[in-house]
Write a protein that holds these residues in place. Sequence first.
Motif, PDB file in Angstrom:
ATOM      1  N   PHE A   3      46.993  28.554 -43.043  1.00 15.13           N
ATOM      2  CA  PHE A   3      48.376  28.106 -43.252  1.00 15.13           C
ATOM      3  C   PHE A   3      48.476  26.918 -44.215  1.00 15.13           C
ATOM      4  CE2 PHE A   3      48.167  29.890 -38.930  1.00 15.13           C
ATOM      5  CZ  PHE A   3      49.018  30.973 -39.104  1.00 15.13           C
ATOM      6  N   LYS A   4      47.451  26.698 -45.012  1.00 13.76           N
ATOM      7  CA  LYS A   4      47.480  25.583 -45.970  1.00 13.76           C
ATOM      8  C   LYS A   4      47.503  26.120 -47.396  1.00 13.76           C
ATOM      9  CE  LYS A   4      45.481  22.347 -42.680  1.00 13.76           C
ATOM     10  NZ  LYS A   4      44.368  21.439 -42.348  1.00 13.76           N
ATOM     11  N   ASP A   5      46.365  26.080 -48.100  1.00 15.37           N
ATOM     12  CA  ASP A   5      46.380  26.496 -49.502  1.00 15.37           C
ATOM     13  C   ASP A   5      46.157  27.996 -49.652  1.00 15.37           C
ATOM     14  OD1 ASP A   5      43.922  25.766 -48.390  1.00 15.37           O
ATOM     15  OD2 ASP A   5      42.971  25.528 -50.331  1.00 15.37           O
ATOM     16  N   MET A   6      46.664  28.519 -50.762  1.00 17.04           N
ATOM     17  CA  MET A   6      46.472  29.922 -51.093  1.00 17.04           C
ATOM     18  C   MET A   6      45.000  30.174 -51.418  1.00 17.04           C
ATOM     19  SD  MET A   6      49.440  31.467 -50.913  1.00 17.04           S
ATOM     20  CE  MET A   6      49.104  32.984 -51.825  1.00 17.04           C
ATOM     21  N   LEU A   7      44.487  31.293 -50.932  1.00 12.79           N
ATOM     22  CA  LEU A   7      43.078  31.616 -51.122  1.00 12.79           C
ATOM     23  C   LEU A   7      42.938  33.048 -51.629  1.00 12.79           C
ATOM     24  CD1 LEU A   7      41.642  30.071 -47.820  1.00 12.79           C
ATOM     25  CD2 LEU A   7      41.640  29.047 -50.101  1.00 12.79           C
ATOM     26  N   VAL A   8      41.987  33.238 -52.525  1.00 12.27           N
ATOM     27  CA  VAL A   8      41.734  34.550 -53.104  1.00 12.27           C
ATOM     28  C   VAL A   8      40.387  35.067 -52.608  1.00 12.27           C
ATOM     29  CG1 VAL A   8      41.313  35.818 -55.254  1.00 12.27           C
ATOM     30  CG2 VAL A   8      43.143  34.101 -55.135  1.00 12.27           C
ATOM     31  N   VAL A   9      40.387  36.319 -52.206  1.00  2.87           N
ATOM     32  CA  VAL A   9      39.169  36.990 -51.741  1.00  2.87           C
ATOM     33  C   VAL A   9      38.641  37.850 -52.885  1.00  2.87           C
ATOM     34  CG1 VAL A   9      38.197  38.576 -50.038  1.00  2.87           C
ATOM     35  CG2 VAL A   9      40.028  37.004 -49.375  1.00  2.87           C
ATOM     36  N   ALA A  10      37.354  37.738 -53.173  1.00  4.35           N
ATOM     37  CA  ALA A  10      36.757  38.474 -54.286  1.00  4.35           C
ATOM     38  C   ALA A  10      36.904  39.976 -54.098  1.00  4.35           C
ATOM     39  CB  ALA A  10      35.280  38.110 -54.423  1.00  4.35           C
ATOM     40  N   SER A  11      36.974  40.697 -55.201  1.00  2.00           N
ATOM     41  CA  SER A  11      37.042  42.156 -55.159  1.00  2.00           C
ATOM     42  C   SER A  11      35.727  42.725 -54.647  1.00  2.00           C
ATOM     43  CB  SER A  11      37.320  42.710 -56.562  1.00  2.00           C
ATOM     44  OG  SER A  11      38.579  42.267 -57.027  1.00  2.00           O
ATOM     45  N   GLN A  32      37.900  31.867 -53.753  1.00  2.00           N
ATOM     46  CA  GLN A  32      37.377  30.952 -52.745  1.00  2.00           C
ATOM     47  C   GLN A  32      36.529  31.684 -51.699  1.00  2.00           C
ATOM     48  OE1 GLN A  32      40.677  31.149 -53.529  1.00  2.00           O
ATOM     49  NE2 GLN A  32      40.983  29.246 -54.655  1.00  2.00           N
ATOM     50  N   CYS A  33      36.736  32.992 -51.568  1.00  2.00           N
ATOM     51  CA  CYS A  33      36.058  33.767 -50.522  1.00  2.00           C
ATOM     52  C   CYS A  33      35.276  34.923 -51.139  1.00  2.00           C
ATOM     53  CB  CYS A  33      37.070  34.336 -49.526  1.00  2.00           C
ATOM     54  SG  CYS A  33      38.214  33.136 -48.819  1.00  2.00           S
ATOM     55  N   LEU A  34      34.018  35.040 -50.787  1.00  2.43           N
ATOM     56  CA  LEU A  34      33.226  36.216 -51.121  1.00  2.43           C
ATOM     57  C   LEU A  34      33.106  37.088 -49.879  1.00  2.43           C
ATOM     58  CD1 LEU A  34      30.285  34.798 -53.308  1.00  2.43           C
ATOM     59  CD2 LEU A  34      32.488  35.743 -54.056  1.00  2.43           C
ATOM     60  N   VAL A  35      32.823  38.365 -50.110  1.00  2.40           N
ATOM     61  CA  VAL A  35      32.665  39.331 -49.021  1.00  2.40           C
ATOM     62  C   VAL A  35      31.273  39.938 -49.115  1.00  2.40           C
ATOM     63  CG1 VAL A  35      33.581  41.426 -47.944  1.00  2.40           C
ATOM     64  CG2 VAL A  35      35.132  39.825 -49.081  1.00  2.40           C
ATOM     65  N   ALA A  36      30.606  40.104 -47.987  1.00  2.12           N
ATOM     66  CA  ALA A  36      29.268  40.695 -47.968  1.00  2.12           C
ATOM     67  C   ALA A  36      29.276  42.067 -48.644  1.00  2.12           C
ATOM     68  CB  ALA A  36      28.764  40.805 -46.526  1.00  2.12           C
ATOM     69  N   PRO A  37      28.156  42.471 -49.270  1.00  2.00           N
ATOM     70  CA  PRO A  37      28.153  43.652 -50.141  1.00  2.00           C
ATOM     71  C   PRO A  37      28.142  45.003 -49.441  1.00  2.00           C
ATOM     72  CG  PRO A  37      25.975  42.686 -50.065  1.00  2.00           C
ATOM     73  CD  PRO A  37      26.883  41.741 -49.337  1.00  2.00           C
ATOM     74  N   VAL A  38      27.888  45.051 -48.159  1.00  4.16           N
ATOM     75  CA  VAL A  38      27.939  46.322 -47.430  1.00  4.16           C
ATOM     76  C   VAL A  38      28.784  46.126 -46.176  1.00  4.16           C
ATOM     77  CG1 VAL A  38      25.760  47.260 -48.279  1.00  4.16           C
ATOM     78  CG2 VAL A  38      25.756  45.783 -46.273  1.00  4.16           C
ATOM     79  N   GLN A  76      32.839  28.975 -51.201  1.00  2.13           N
ATOM     80  CA  GLN A  76      33.525  28.131 -50.227  1.00  2.13           C
ATOM     81  C   GLN A  76      33.544  28.815 -48.859  1.00  2.13           C
ATOM     82  OE1 GLN A  76      37.374  26.664 -51.532  1.00  2.13           O
ATOM     83  NE2 GLN A  76      36.705  26.598 -53.661  1.00  2.13           N
ATOM     84  N   HIS A  77      33.733  30.132 -48.871  1.00  2.00           N
ATOM     85  CA  HIS A  77      33.786  30.889 -47.623  1.00  2.00           C
ATOM     86  C   HIS A  77      33.159  32.257 -47.817  1.00  2.00           C
ATOM     87  CE1 HIS A  77      36.479  27.794 -46.167  1.00  2.00           C
ATOM     88  NE2 HIS A  77      37.235  27.980 -47.235  1.00  2.00           N
ATOM     89  N   LEU A  78      32.560  32.772 -46.754  1.00  2.00           N
ATOM     90  CA  LEU A  78      31.927  34.085 -46.799  1.00  2.00           C
ATOM     91  C   LEU A  78      32.425  34.932 -45.630  1.00  2.00           C
ATOM     92  CD1 LEU A  78      29.854  36.109 -47.894  1.00  2.00           C
ATOM     93  CD2 LEU A  78      28.109  34.966 -46.512  1.00  2.00           C
ATOM     94  N   LEU A  79      32.891  36.131 -45.952  1.00  2.00           N
ATOM     95  CA  LEU A  79      33.364  37.075 -44.946  1.00  2.00           C
ATOM     96  C   LEU A  79      32.350  38.202 -44.784  1.00  2.00           C
ATOM     97  CD1 LEU A  79      37.092  37.499 -46.089  1.00  2.00           C
ATOM     98  CD2 LEU A  79      36.079  35.660 -44.715  1.00  2.00           C
TER      99      LEU A  79
END
Length: 308
Positions: A9-17, A58-64, A98-101
């Motif tokens: 609920f603070k700053d806008m964040l983009v998740v990598a493709s 700001q956010c990366l996602v695991a590759p599998v 910054q963050h990893l999903l």
Amino acid sequence: MADIALRFFKDMLVVASPVQAALRRQGIEDARDQALAVLLEPETIEDAYRLETAAGPQCLVAPVADFAPARLTALGMEDAAEKLARAAVAIPRSFKPQHLLVEIAPCGLPLDPSSKGSLVENRDQYARAASLFGPADFDAFFLNGFTTVDDLKCALMGLRKVSDAPVFASVDVTAGGMLASGRGTLASGRGTLAEAVAVMAEFGASVAGFATLSAPADAAALAATVRETLGTQGADLCIMATLAVRDRNDRRQGPTPENPYYVPDTMVAAAADLRAAGVQFLRAAGNATPAYTGVLAAAVAGQDVAVE
């Protein structure tokens, strides 16, 4: 790695493709080959992350995402589950995001909502998938690609059985707010975004998300549906929107209903519309390239979440 919950609920964040699209462009087509690349050719995966990281998400996602036992068995990798999980976290983490999903896809098992045994088996698929990550250094789980409410419910229950980490949950929807499968719960039989969001709120998701091929105005309307449903539920969840890119075509003169995001610049207006609708997390998926991620990141740089 920072605690992503501190930014809700603070700053806008983009998740990598998704890096899977980049791997397909290199000829690594199917899920098994992509999983093997994580284990045997990590430099190939690293190249994809290097480009995405440069785009500024700001956010990366695991590759599998195939960590449910049934999915691992289908890939012939059930004996390498823990090794695959460690590698899937280690590769993107090496870029110091910054963050990893950690993404977990639908388990793929048949699900009979009227059968307790079927529900328990599906729930435990997700619990076992989440258990692979134990103390790994990541910010949140990402339940992605769900198309039925009952499967989503099982996934959330399974994760909450073994983990208190934040959970992003996303369902694939049409412009009209129907789930891609068209199926709802046994009781309702409908299968709507509102129904899925209600399940997210009830079963412990932290972020309510949707993925759509829809044009920006329709995507913003879907976000409004999410906000309205959360308000009805009295739930305080962040919102995530994923925009699916079909074909990239620099020669096209304008968007079409079938392919509204034909060039990266189309993400500028989409980001503005979605932010105005209360979305915090933005992502371009499908055939998106790092350029799409870069446009999203630039479009919302320095902006806070829009609140009423």
